[in-house]
Design a protein around this motif. Sequence first.
Motif, mmCIF file in Angstrom:
data_model
loop_
_atom_site.group_PDB
_atom_site.id
_atom_site.type_symbol
_atom_site.label_atom_id
_atom_site.label_comp_id
_atom_site.label_asym_id
_atom_site.label_seq_id
_atom_site.Cartn_x
_atom_site.Cartn_y
_atom_site.Cartn_z
ATOM 1 N N GLY A 94 0.728 -1.262 -0.040
ATOM 2 C CA GLY A 94 0.028 -0.040 0.012
ATOM 3 C C GLY A 94 0.655 1.173 0.116
ATOM 4 O O GLY A 94 0.545 2.240 -0.820
ATOM 5 N N LEU A 95 1.881 1.476 0.965
ATOM 6 C CA LEU A 95 2.708 2.413 0.913
ATOM 7 C C LEU A 95 3.489 2.370 -0.597
ATOM 8 O O LEU A 95 3.287 3.903 -1.157
ATOM 9 N N VAL A 96 3.724 1.672 -1.279
ATOM 10 C CA VAL A 96 4.426 1.651 -2.704
ATOM 11 C C VAL A 96 3.289 2.128 -3.545
ATOM 12 O O VAL A 96 3.545 3.073 -4.363
ATOM 13 N N THR A 97 2.047 1.505 -3.412
ATOM 14 C CA THR A 97 0.989 2.252 -4.453
ATOM 15 C C THR A 97 0.833 3.674 -4.122
ATOM 16 O O THR A 97 0.259 4.490 -5.108
ATOM 17 N N ILE A 98 0.617 4.084 -2.737
ATOM 18 C CA ILE A 98 0.318 5.465 -2.473
ATOM 19 C C ILE A 98 1.542 6.207 -2.938
ATOM 20 O O ILE A 98 1.383 7.371 -3.520
ATOM 21 N N ASN A 99 2.626 5.729 -2.982
ATOM 22 C CA ASN A 99 3.864 6.515 -3.258
ATOM 23 C C ASN A 99 3.607 6.903 -4.958
ATOM 24 O O ASN A 99 3.990 7.799 -5.536
ATOM 25 N N SER A 100 3.384 5.804 -5.619
ATOM 26 C CA SER A 100 2.995 5.942 -7.183
ATOM 27 C C SER A 100 2.025 6.743 -7.332
ATOM 28 O O SER A 100 2.083 7.463 -8.301
ATOM 29 N N ILE A 101 0.843 6.797 -6.663
ATOM 30 C CA ILE A 101 0.032 7.904 -7.040
ATOM 31 C C ILE A 101 0.429 9.309 -6.649
ATOM 32 O O ILE A 101 -0.152 9.856 -7.493
ATOM 33 N N VAL A 102 1.044 9.490 -5.538
ATOM 34 C CA VAL A 102 1.461 10.755 -5.235
ATOM 35 C C VAL A 102 2.642 11.165 -6.292
ATOM 36 O O VAL A 102 2.494 12.214 -6.778
ATOM 37 N N ASP A 103 3.489 10.375 -6.834
ATOM 38 C CA ASP A 103 4.272 10.618 -7.799
ATOM 39 C C ASP A 103 3.534 10.890 -9.045
ATOM 40 O O ASP A 103 4.018 12.272 -9.848
ATOM 41 N N ALA A 104 2.238 10.461 -9.405
ATOM 42 C CA ALA A 104 1.790 10.701 -10.650
ATOM 43 C C ALA A 104 0.876 11.951 -10.509
ATOM 44 O O ALA A 104 0.921 12.712 -11.478
ATOM 45 N N PHE A 105 0.359 12.264 -9.218
ATOM 46 C CA PHE A 105 -0.136 13.506 -9.015
ATOM 47 C C PHE A 105 0.677 14.897 -9.110
ATOM 48 O O PHE A 105 0.529 15.891 -9.360
ATOM 49 N N ALA A 106 1.982 14.550 -8.525
ATOM 50 C CA ALA A 106 2.986 15.678 -8.551
ATOM 51 C C ALA A 106 3.531 16.020 -9.963
ATOM 52 O O ALA A 106 4.087 17.206 -10.065
ATOM 53 N N ILE A 107 3.437 15.192 -10.923
ATOM 54 C CA ILE A 107 3.745 15.615 -12.144
ATOM 55 C C ILE A 107 2.828 16.754 -12.601
ATOM 56 O O ILE A 107 3.158 17.763 -13.427
ATOM 57 N N PHE A 108 1.572 16.504 -12.394
ATOM 58 C CA PHE A 108 0.830 17.472 -12.921
ATOM 59 C C PHE A 108 0.090 18.522 -11.953
ATOM 60 O O PHE A 108 -0.418 19.648 -12.484
ATOM 61 N N THR A 109 -0.068 18.254 -10.671
ATOM 62 C CA THR A 109 -0.427 19.311 -9.471
ATOM 63 C C THR A 109 0.666 19.160 -8.511
ATOM 64 O O THR A 109 0.968 18.298 -8.168
ATOM 65 N N PRO A 110 0.427 20.333 -7.779
ATOM 66 C CA PRO A 110 1.142 20.124 -6.425
ATOM 67 C C PRO A 110 0.270 19.405 -5.487
ATOM 68 O O PRO A 110 -0.811 19.073 -5.597
ATOM 69 N N ILE A 111 1.098 18.752 -4.496
ATOM 70 C CA ILE A 111 0.569 18.069 -3.368
ATOM 71 C C ILE A 111 -0.162 18.706 -2.428
ATOM 72 O O ILE A 111 0.404 19.013 -1.024
ATOM 73 N N ASN A 112 -0.975 19.496 -2.599
ATOM 74 C CA ASN A 112 -1.593 20.225 -1.673
ATOM 75 C C ASN A 112 -2.911 19.772 -0.972
ATOM 76 O O ASN A 112 -3.152 18.658 -1.244
ATOM 77 N N PHE A 113 -3.705 20.520 -0.142
ATOM 78 C CA PHE A 113 -5.021 20.074 0.410
ATOM 79 C C PHE A 113 -5.824 19.455 -0.383
ATOM 80 O O PHE A 113 -6.446 18.468 -0.160
ATOM 81 N N SER A 114 -6.041 20.087 -1.581
ATOM 82 C CA SER A 114 -6.977 19.416 -2.415
ATOM 83 C C SER A 114 -6.739 18.117 -3.158
ATOM 84 O O SER A 114 -7.583 17.243 -3.283
ATOM 85 N N ALA A 115 -5.307 17.884 -3.546
ATOM 86 C CA ALA A 115 -5.006 16.398 -3.828
ATOM 87 C C ALA A 115 -4.845 15.531 -2.571
ATOM 88 O O ALA A 115 -5.564 14.373 -3.180
ATOM 89 N N LYS A 116 -4.839 16.103 -1.438
ATOM 90 C CA LYS A 116 -4.883 15.020 -0.493
ATOM 91 C C LYS A 116 -6.204 14.564 -0.305
ATOM 92 O O LYS A 116 -6.720 13.451 0.069
ATOM 93 N N ILE A 117 -7.311 15.572 -0.125
ATOM 94 C CA ILE A 117 -8.661 15.217 0.040
ATOM 95 C C ILE A 117 -9.281 14.576 -1.279
ATOM 96 O O ILE A 117 -9.644 13.444 -1.047
ATOM 97 N N PHE A 118 -8.761 14.821 -2.654
ATOM 98 C CA PHE A 118 -9.107 13.964 -3.686
ATOM 99 C C PHE A 118 -8.661 12.327 -3.298
ATOM 100 O O PHE A 118 -9.518 11.508 -3.635
#
Length: 177
Positions: free
Chosen positions: A44-68
């Motif tokens: 799960g941590l590896v999967t979350i890391n992959s999701i966060v990496d994909a998000f960070a390419i297109f958008t900042p990892i701010n509160f709205s990305a966390k909520i999403f």
Amino acid sequence: MFFILLNWLNTFFLSYIWGSLILHLINHLLKVKLKIIGLPFFIGLVTINSIVDAFAIFTPINFSAKIFIELISICLAIWLFLRKIIALNIFSNYRFNAKKIFIVLIGLYLFIATWIRCFFPTSHYDEGLYYIQHVKWIQEYGFVKGLANLHIRLGINSNWHNLSAFLDGFFSSKSYF
């Protein structure tokens, strides 16, 4: 200290949900039964890391990305629970003997010791010079595309920093990483 505990519980929830999904897919596709008690958390941590990496390419990892990501995780948890892929009692499928109980107690001790250690300030002198600023950069701007072409040091993104950007300060306005 209470917010640190909430962040840790949130981390365990997210890693268990995403790890259970990936393990279910592996078990279904490969027709195997993997039942290792800590495996969903690590996957799960590896999967979350992959999701966060994909998000960070297109958008900042701010509160709205966390909520999403949290909302997707909650919907995924409900779906996995309704399909009976996960249960509320995650230890129901395991038989415990004295050795396993000892290992669980050692793991619980390490969890509590690490949780208490997270409350105290860091002992590394460069924590405020580089790491915190790097995590804040990921939170505010995401990955900067093409910067690694100038020099390799400008393109290094540690997975730990990406996870810290996602899991930092979710339940309060103060940062605790």
